[in-house]
Each structure stands twice: as structure tokens, then as C-alpha cells.
Design a protein around this motif. Structure first.
Motif, mmCIF file in Angstrom:
data_model
loop_
_atom_site.group_PDB
_atom_site.id
_atom_site.type_symbol
_atom_site.label_atom_id
_atom_site.label_comp_id
_atom_site.label_asym_id
_atom_site.label_seq_id
_atom_site.Cartn_x
_atom_site.Cartn_y
_atom_site.Cartn_z
ATOM 1 N N ARG A 111 0.825 -1.213 0.000
ATOM 2 C CA ARG A 111 0.000 0.000 0.000
ATOM 3 C C ARG A 111 0.857 1.260 0.000
ATOM 4 O O ARG A 111 0.429 2.304 -0.500
ATOM 5 C CB ARG A 111 -0.922 0.007 1.215
ATOM 6 N N SER A 112 2.040 1.188 0.555
ATOM 7 C CA SER A 112 2.887 2.376 0.672
ATOM 8 C C SER A 112 3.650 2.684 -0.604
ATOM 9 O O SER A 112 3.794 3.849 -0.981
ATOM 10 C CB SER A 112 3.880 2.203 1.822
ATOM 11 N N ALA A 140 -2.654 1.389 -3.883
ATOM 12 C CA ALA A 140 -3.621 1.372 -2.783
ATOM 13 C C ALA A 140 -5.016 1.569 -3.352
ATOM 14 O O ALA A 140 -5.198 2.248 -4.365
ATOM 15 C CB ALA A 140 -3.301 2.470 -1.761
ATOM 16 N N SER A 193 -1.687 4.374 -8.167
ATOM 17 C CA SER A 193 -0.273 4.005 -8.222
ATOM 18 C C SER A 193 0.530 4.936 -7.316
ATOM 19 O O SER A 193 0.415 6.151 -7.398
ATOM 20 C CB SER A 193 0.247 4.076 -9.655
ATOM 21 N N LYS A 194 1.351 4.359 -6.464
ATOM 22 C CA LYS A 194 2.126 5.152 -5.508
ATOM 23 C C LYS A 194 3.471 5.614 -6.074
ATOM 24 O O LYS A 194 4.082 6.542 -5.550
ATOM 25 C CB LYS A 194 2.361 4.333 -4.234
ATOM 26 N N TRP A 195 3.965 4.966 -7.124
ATOM 27 C CA TRP A 195 5.296 5.281 -7.633
ATOM 28 C C TRP A 195 5.312 6.476 -8.586
ATOM 29 O O TRP A 195 6.382 6.980 -8.922
ATOM 30 C CB TRP A 195 5.863 4.062 -8.360
ATOM 31 N N TYR A 240 7.513 9.554 -3.220
ATOM 32 C CA TYR A 240 6.968 9.112 -1.939
ATOM 33 C C TYR A 240 7.178 10.160 -0.853
ATOM 34 O O TYR A 240 8.187 10.862 -0.821
ATOM 35 C CB TYR A 240 7.640 7.809 -1.509
ATOM 36 N N SER A 261 2.260 8.925 1.411
ATOM 37 C CA SER A 261 2.199 7.652 0.704
ATOM 38 C C SER A 261 1.914 6.502 1.666
ATOM 39 O O SER A 261 1.442 5.441 1.244
ATOM 40 C CB SER A 261 3.534 7.380 -0.003
ATOM 41 N N ASP A 264 -8.535 12.227 1.950
ATOM 42 C CA ASP A 264 -8.094 11.970 0.586
ATOM 43 C C ASP A 264 -9.125 12.523 -0.390
ATOM 44 O O ASP A 264 -10.319 12.213 -0.269
ATOM 45 C CB ASP A 264 -7.926 10.471 0.342
ATOM 46 N N VAL A 266 -0.707 11.731 -3.066
ATOM 47 C CA VAL A 266 -0.706 10.340 -2.612
ATOM 48 C C VAL A 266 -0.369 9.413 -3.772
ATOM 49 O O VAL A 266 0.372 8.448 -3.619
ATOM 50 C CB VAL A 266 -2.076 9.971 -2.017
ATOM 51 N N GLY A 267 -0.903 9.713 -4.958
ATOM 52 C CA GLY A 267 -0.617 8.884 -6.114
ATOM 53 C C GLY A 267 -1.481 9.266 -7.304
ATOM 54 O O GLY A 267 -2.265 10.210 -7.252
#
Length: 273
Positions: free
Chosen positions: A36-37, A41, A63-65, A69, A73, A107, A238-239
Motif C-alpha cells: 500500500r505504501s 492502494a 499508483s504510488k510510484w 513518496y 504515501s 483523501d 498520494v498517487g
């Protein structure tokens, strides 16, 4: 002596099985935390502000990437990452999830319209980007059957066709200078966000808007907790919205399992951003 030894073995084995199970849960928790980090997520859509692209009841992966970060995140914004690492700026037109100013507790999801240094204005519902109107083409109305998760936003948008209540909204296709194209709704004329002053996007900030222009408290309005967001710091990202994984119209009942399938909007599952 031998009887005592044999009696102790089951107790030791039971303790070992319990320990193994606890270790398994710990490993699973660590995996979920890392996934999730740093990878993806889930996020669900709670409002109509991103219609027609996103409906209440949509579930998607973020997507977190995509933009690097930060503490945001991590689940619960655990402060384990100082600042932002591997940071990058979104492109205009990206749909992003972020912690909403001013308190960074909730969020939100919106579309990136303005980047640092941009001049943004809205005139008669049309976005003016760096002095040039963003092309907006009138296309077919967006028609949506009225369901528990999809109530008509205005009385004027409600109609009944062949005994079925549905909502009809004026729809445009907007195209940004980088070629990113998407649909927006304009449901009411002369609302507060249809005509704004000129905003200059500061360094490290983003100007975000909802696609449902008359029902989105976004960067056109000052930041207020639980309402509008003002300009959003890039550090709050966040993403990036990645893929839709499920969608329901809200008509299902937990006690009636077959309705779980009839309430699903199958055509929306798997849509990319």
C-alpha cells in the motif's frame, strides 16, 4: 518420567503452531503495509465531483510510484519519510489522489489543470490557461439512470423515459495543450466557479479541478476543511489514478447475494486513466 515427557510434547507443539501463526500474520501485515505504501492502494469515489469519468460507487487503484513518496504515501500518513523522495511533477490532465488542504486529513481526487508558473482563469465556464482558452467541444449529453448512488444533481437534469428515471447533463470534451483530452460536465449556468480571477500557480503547487465543474469544490475556491482545497502542494500527492477495479450503483443488498451482481457496473471495471 516418560509419561511426563510425552505429555509435554503436545503443549510445546501447540505453542509452536501459535507462534508460527503470529509470525505469519506479522509478515502479512508488513507485506500489505509495503504494498500500500510503495506500489498501489485502493480508493473509492464518495462524491460526484469527477463525473462523468468517475461515479459514486467506483473503486480504483492508485499508483504510488508515479510522483515519488512522502509521509502521505504511507497508511495513516505515518511520518517515516522526510519530505519527498524520487519526486516528480504530474502532467496536466492527470487524475491524482492527494491529502486535501488545509489540514491534510482527507483523501480527495481531482484532475491536474495548472502546474507551477501557470496562469489559470475560468470565464463563462471555460478554462483559460496562460491566456489561451482551453478548447472545449460540445458532445452528446451524458445520460445516467437514477440509482441509489446516482441521484440527479438538479431538478432540470431529471427526466423520465419509458418509465425509467434518468439524469441528463450537458457534456463537453476538453483538450489541454499537451493533447490530454477528457470529458467534463456543465450542469448549471452562472455558478460561482464559472467566472474567476486570474490565479498564478506558485512553485511547488498545483491547480486542480473536478470534471463536474459546477459540483466540485476545488482550486477555484479557498481551502476550507471538508470543502474546497485551494492550491494543493505537490508534497500532498498520494498517487495517480491507475485502473478501475470495481463499480456498483448502490442497489445491492447484503442479504440478497444475487443483487451483488446485478448492482455491479461491469462495463466500468478495468478502465484505465
Amino acid at each position: 518420567m516418560s509419561d511426563q515427557t510425552s505429555a509435554s510434547k503436545p503443549r510445546k507443539q501447540k505453542r509452536s503452531e501459535t507462534a508460527d501463526f503470529m509470525i505469519f500474520l506479522l509478515k502479512l501485515g508488513i507485506f500489505v503495509f509495503l504494498f500500500r505504501s510503495f506500489f498501489a492502494a485502493p480508493f473509492n469515489i464518495p462524491s460526484e465531483s469527477m463525473m462523468p469519468r468517475l461515479l459514486v460507487g467506483d473503486y480504483l487503484l492508485v499508483s504510488k510510484w508515479s510522483y515519488g513518496y512522502s509521509r502521505y504515501s504511507l497508511p495513516f500518513s505515518v511520518p517515516l519519510i522526510p519530505g519527498r523522495i524520487l519526486a516528480s511533477t504530474p502532467e496536466r490532465g492527470d487524475v491524482v489522489v492527494f491529502k486535501a488542504p488545509p489540514y491534510q486529513r482527507q483523501d480527495y481526487i481531482k484532475r491536474v489543470i495548472g502546474l507551477p508558473g501557470d496562469l489559470i482563469q475560468v470565464r463563462d465556464g471555460q478554462v483559460i490557461l496562460n491566456g489561451a482558452p482551453v478548447p472545449r467541444e460540445r458532445i452528446a449529453d451524458f445520460v445516467l439512470p437514477e440509482k441509489p448512488y446516482n441521484k440527479c444533481l438538479t431538478d432540470a437534469s431529471m427526466e423520465t423515459v419509458a418509465g425509467v428515471r434518468q439524469c441528463r447533463y450537458t457534456r463537453y470534451r476538453e483538450t489541454l495543450p499537451n493533447g490530454k483530452s477528457y470529458e467534463v460536465l456543465d450542469t448549471t449556468q452562472g455558478t460561482a466557479g464559472d467566472d474567476t480571477r486570474v490565479y498564478t500557480v506558485p512553485e511547488g503547487m498545483l491547480f486542480l479541478m473536478g470534471d463536474n465543474r459546477d459540483h466540485s469544490a476545488d482550486s477555484r475556491f479557498p481551502a476550507r476543511d471538508g470543502e474546497a482545497i485551494g492550491m494543493v502542494p505537490e508534497a500532498n500527492l498520494v498517487g495517480r489514478a491507475w485502473i478501475s477495479v470495481f463499480s456498483t450503483d448502490g442497489s445491492a443488498s447484503w442479504l440478497l447475494p444475487w443483487t451483488w451482481f446485478t448492482a455491479a457496473r461491469w462495463e466500468r471495471i478495468g478502465e484505465r486513466f
